[in-house]
Design an enzyme around this catalytic site. Structure first.
Site, PDB file in Angstrom:
ATOM      1  N   SER A 125      44.423  39.313  39.813  1.00 17.92           N
ATOM      2  CA  SER A 125      44.399  37.924  40.293  1.00 17.92           C
ATOM      3  C   SER A 125      43.500  37.093  39.395  1.00 17.92           C
ATOM      4  O   SER A 125      42.573  37.611  38.754  1.00 17.92           O
ATOM      5  CB  SER A 125      43.867  37.873  41.728  1.00 17.92           C
ATOM      6  OG  SER A 125      43.576  36.543  42.125  1.00 17.92           O
ATOM      7  N   TYR A 138      38.105  40.171  48.489  1.00 22.57           N
ATOM      8  CA  TYR A 138      39.370  40.157  47.754  1.00 22.57           C
ATOM      9  C   TYR A 138      39.122  40.057  46.254  1.00 22.57           C
ATOM     10  O   TYR A 138      39.702  40.824  45.462  1.00 22.57           O
ATOM     11  CB  TYR A 138      40.218  38.979  48.231  1.00 22.57           C
ATOM     12  CG  TYR A 138      41.495  38.759  47.467  1.00 22.57           C
ATOM     13  CD1 TYR A 138      42.645  39.491  47.756  1.00 22.57           C
ATOM     14  CD2 TYR A 138      41.575  37.804  46.448  1.00 22.57           C
ATOM     15  CE1 TYR A 138      43.836  39.287  47.056  1.00 22.57           C
ATOM     16  CE2 TYR A 138      42.753  37.585  45.748  1.00 22.57           C
ATOM     17  CZ  TYR A 138      43.874  38.330  46.058  1.00 22.57           C
ATOM     18  OH  TYR A 138      45.044  38.121  45.370  1.00 22.57           O
TER      19      TYR A 138
END
Length: 235
Positions: A125, A138
């Site tokens: 990400s 995350y």
């Protein structure tokens, strides 16, 4: 994202196994679409945070097709929290179990069966590179995925089998996960900070995975492709 990736591979002639946890409707649609394209599909259900589920999934793939050429680790979850004190031990464990443990378990189970010249593609990400103040756990998992990718690409077992290991780092891709995660006030201009100034869509992301699985990327391993709408990051 997983749906778009699976369909993109089917369009290139791949038979595809998909593993999902709860999204029965999405899994059914993906299965139907792959069959319409003319490829075989195997739909599996389970929590890859459980090592036995990952092992069983790989075993079923091998039973059906006898070989495995491409492994895409894409399962992920995120939880918006404005304070670190609100990140519970259960949430931290859950996020790492899905995003990191699941990748590790599936890769470990797949290695004995991956063909020579196979490809492993992980999903990182943009948050691994620029962080996210409200997605602390995350972001940490996505950094771990980048580190795992770089490390595993140089593993002797991988080198001996000529397996390439890479990752795709999506930026703001509009999926059901986004409105389910972020408060409404954060969605008003979400994804507009790149030079393209809009969120991306899963179909715009999927070709990066196909590229990394193809012979066109034969000289690419241990790397990250950034699909993020023009946000320049160190990577």
């Amino acid at each position: 994202m997983g749906q778009a990736i699976a369909i993109a591979f089917a369009k290139e002639g791949a038979d595809v196994a998909i593993l999902h946890l709860e999204s029965e409707q999405d899994a059914s649609y993906t299965e139907k679409r792959i069959k319409e394209i003319g490829q075989e599909v195997l739909v599996l259900k389970g929590d890859i945070g459980d090592e036995s589920v990952a092992e069983d999934a790989i075993a079923k793939v091998i039973t059906k097709w006898g070989t495995l050429d491409i492994l895409v680790n894409n399962a992920g979850e995120q939880h918006y929290q404005e304070k670190i004190g609100d990140v519970t031990a259960a949430q931290l464990d859950r996020t790492f179990r899905t995003n990191v443990f699941g990748m590790f378990y599936l890769t470990k189970a797949a290695m004995p069966y991956l063909s020579t010249g196979a490809s492993i593609i992980n999903t990182s990400s943009i948050t691994a590179y620029r962080g996210s103040s409200t997605l602390l756990d995350y972001s940490a998992t996505k950094g771990a995925i980048v580190s795992f990718t770089r490390s595993f690409s140089g593993n002797q077992e991988v080198i001996d089998k000529k397996i390439r290991v890479n990752t795709v780092a999506p930026g703001p891709i509009w999926t059901p996960l986004i409105p389910a995660t972020f408060p409404d006030k954060k969605l008003e201009k979400w994804g507009e900070d790149g030079s393209i100034a809009r969120p991306g869509h899963p179909f715009e992301l999927a070709p990066a995975y196909v590229y990394l699985a193809s012979s066109d990327s034969s000289y690419v391993t241990g790397q990250t492709i950034h699909v993020n709408g023009g946000v320049v990051v160190n990577g």
